[in-house]
Design a protein around this motif. Structure first.
Motif, PDB file in Angstrom:
ATOM      1  N   SER A  39      39.228  50.255  36.269  1.00 48.67           N
ATOM      2  CA  SER A  39      38.374  49.142  36.671  1.00 48.67           C
ATOM      3  C   SER A  39      38.338  48.101  35.552  1.00 48.67           C
ATOM      4  O   SER A  39      38.181  48.453  34.390  1.00 48.67           O
ATOM      5  CB  SER A  39      36.972  49.683  36.968  1.00 48.67           C
ATOM      6  OG  SER A  39      36.187  48.668  37.502  1.00 48.67           O
ATOM      7  N   SER A  44      42.626  43.057  40.695  1.00 52.19           N
ATOM      8  CA  SER A  44      42.160  42.098  41.707  1.00 52.19           C
ATOM      9  C   SER A  44      42.526  40.678  41.311  1.00 52.19           C
ATOM     10  O   SER A  44      42.886  39.861  42.163  1.00 52.19           O
ATOM     11  CB  SER A  44      40.647  42.136  41.874  1.00 52.19           C
ATOM     12  OG  SER A  44      40.210  43.416  42.113  1.00 52.19           O
ATOM     13  N   ARG A  48      44.455  38.033  43.580  1.00 57.27           N
ATOM     14  CA  ARG A  48      43.814  36.763  43.949  1.00 57.27           C
ATOM     15  C   ARG A  48      44.622  35.564  43.462  1.00 57.27           C
ATOM     16  O   ARG A  48      44.593  34.511  44.081  1.00 57.27           O
ATOM     17  CB  ARG A  48      42.385  36.713  43.400  1.00 57.27           C
ATOM     18  CG  ARG A  48      41.416  37.545  44.243  1.00 57.27           C
ATOM     19  CD  ARG A  48      40.009  37.379  43.715  1.00 57.27           C
ATOM     20  NE  ARG A  48      39.558  38.613  43.105  1.00 57.27           N
ATOM     21  CZ  ARG A  48      38.696  38.674  42.093  1.00 57.27           C
ATOM     22  NH1 ARG A  48      38.203  37.578  41.557  1.00 57.27           N
ATOM     23  NH2 ARG A  48      38.344  39.831  41.612  1.00 57.27           N
ATOM     24  N   GLN A  88      38.983  46.343  50.302  1.00 60.33           N
ATOM     25  CA  GLN A  88      38.331  47.651  50.181  1.00 60.33           C
ATOM     26  C   GLN A  88      37.249  47.845  51.250  1.00 60.33           C
ATOM     27  O   GLN A  88      37.135  48.910  51.835  1.00 60.33           O
ATOM     28  CB  GLN A  88      37.709  47.804  48.786  1.00 60.33           C
ATOM     29  CG  GLN A  88      36.939  49.104  48.638  1.00 60.33           C
ATOM     30  CD  GLN A  88      36.364  49.292  47.243  1.00 60.33           C
ATOM     31  OE1 GLN A  88      36.637  48.513  46.328  1.00 60.33           O
ATOM     32  NE2 GLN A  88      35.568  50.323  47.089  1.00 60.33           N
TER      33      GLN A  88
END
Ligand code: ADP
Ligand code: ADP
Length: 239
Positions: A39, A44, A48, A88
């Motif tokens: 994480s 992401s 993006r 998700q």
């Protein structure tokens, strides 16, 4: 040439720390690539930037032979038509049925679709139904999506992605909310889309075991840096 070619990609949200630092990677047509990392690693952010939900701070994104780093407006919408997203938390319209959600792939994600079946042609509806068959949900086409299990919801998400006739599916932690069995089914459907339909998949995962099993290639990120790019059998457990 690669379908997606990212070079020197750097993204800073706050002006000094780097969510992504000088990342270069490619996705070939029909290739299944997993992005792994803990994480905050920048997974992401990479996705993006790839579909220009956010602007990179530096670097370039070439998609299907076209430099899309700075495209905007209508040109950007045209590019996005060939890039489908899977999330998700599914991003379904829960008071709408599966088939209505799938047809939304034709309209763009912001449209409200409950009761909008009449807006679509018979051939569009056939195509949407076919996509639901492809993910094993023909029996649930007219079920409201709030009645579906997590795995079924994500398969609706895949069907919605398929009706766009994309060249690339970007999936951001598509199995992070699912149990192992549903996770496997979702991964199998994505793998099928790559193998049978030639749709490239770029999939963020934190489950390394699924990445090892399903990917043609794995990209590893750590603290925004690319730390691995290779075949699953080349991945050293230490990276
Ligand atoms: P992930 O699921 O990738 O671990 P999070 O759950 O931490 O991401 O983030 C959820 C949302 O919050 C995302 O839309 C992300 O853009 C945003 N976000 C994440 N980190 C920050 C931050 N430091 N400042 C502002 N927004 C953030
Ligand atoms: P991952 O998907 O691997 O969890 P992210 O790309 O979400 O990683 O995040 C990478 C870094 O960027 C993290 O430090 C996160 O807090 C930060 N970040 C992500 N989204 C935002 C945002 N919208 N605003 C500020 N910081 C963000």
């Amino acid at each position: 040439e690669a379908l997606l070619d990212v070079r020197g990609l750097t993204k800073s949200y706050d002006g000094w720390s780097k969510a992504l630092g000088d990342v270069a990677m490619r996705v070939e047509r029909g290739e299944f690539v997993s992005v792994i990392g803990s994480s905050g690693a920048g997974k992401s952010t990479l996705l993006r930037c790839a579909n220009r939900l956010i602007d990179p701070t530096q670097g370039s994104v070439v998609f299907d032979g076209r430099n899309i780093t700075h495209v905007r407006g209508r040109d950007l919408r045209q590019v996005r038509r060939r890039i489908s997203m899977i999330f998700q938390h599914y991003n379904l319209v829960y008071r709408a049925t599966s088939i209505e959600n799938v047809l939304q792939g034709r309209l763009g994600y912001k449209s409200t679709v409950a009761g909008a079946l009449g807006l679509f042609s018979e051939s569009e509806k056939r195509r949407a139904f076919e996509a639901l068959e492809q993910v094993g949900l023909a029996d649930f086409a007219y079920t409201r999506t709030d009645q579906l299990s997590g795995g079924q919801k994500q398969r609706v998400g895949i069907a919605r992605a398929l009706v766009q006739d994309p060249l690339l599916i970007l999936a951001d932690e598509p199995i992070a909310s699912l149990d192992p069995k549903s996770s496997r089914t979702v991964m199998e459907h994505l793998r099928w889309a790559a193998d049978e339909l030639g749709i490239a998949c770029l999939v963020n995962l934190h489950q390394v075991d699924f990445a090892l099993e399903f990917s043609d290639r794995i990209v590893g990120l750590k603290g925004g840096r690319l730390v691995f790019d290779g075949r699953p059998d080349e991945l050293d457990e230490d990276t």
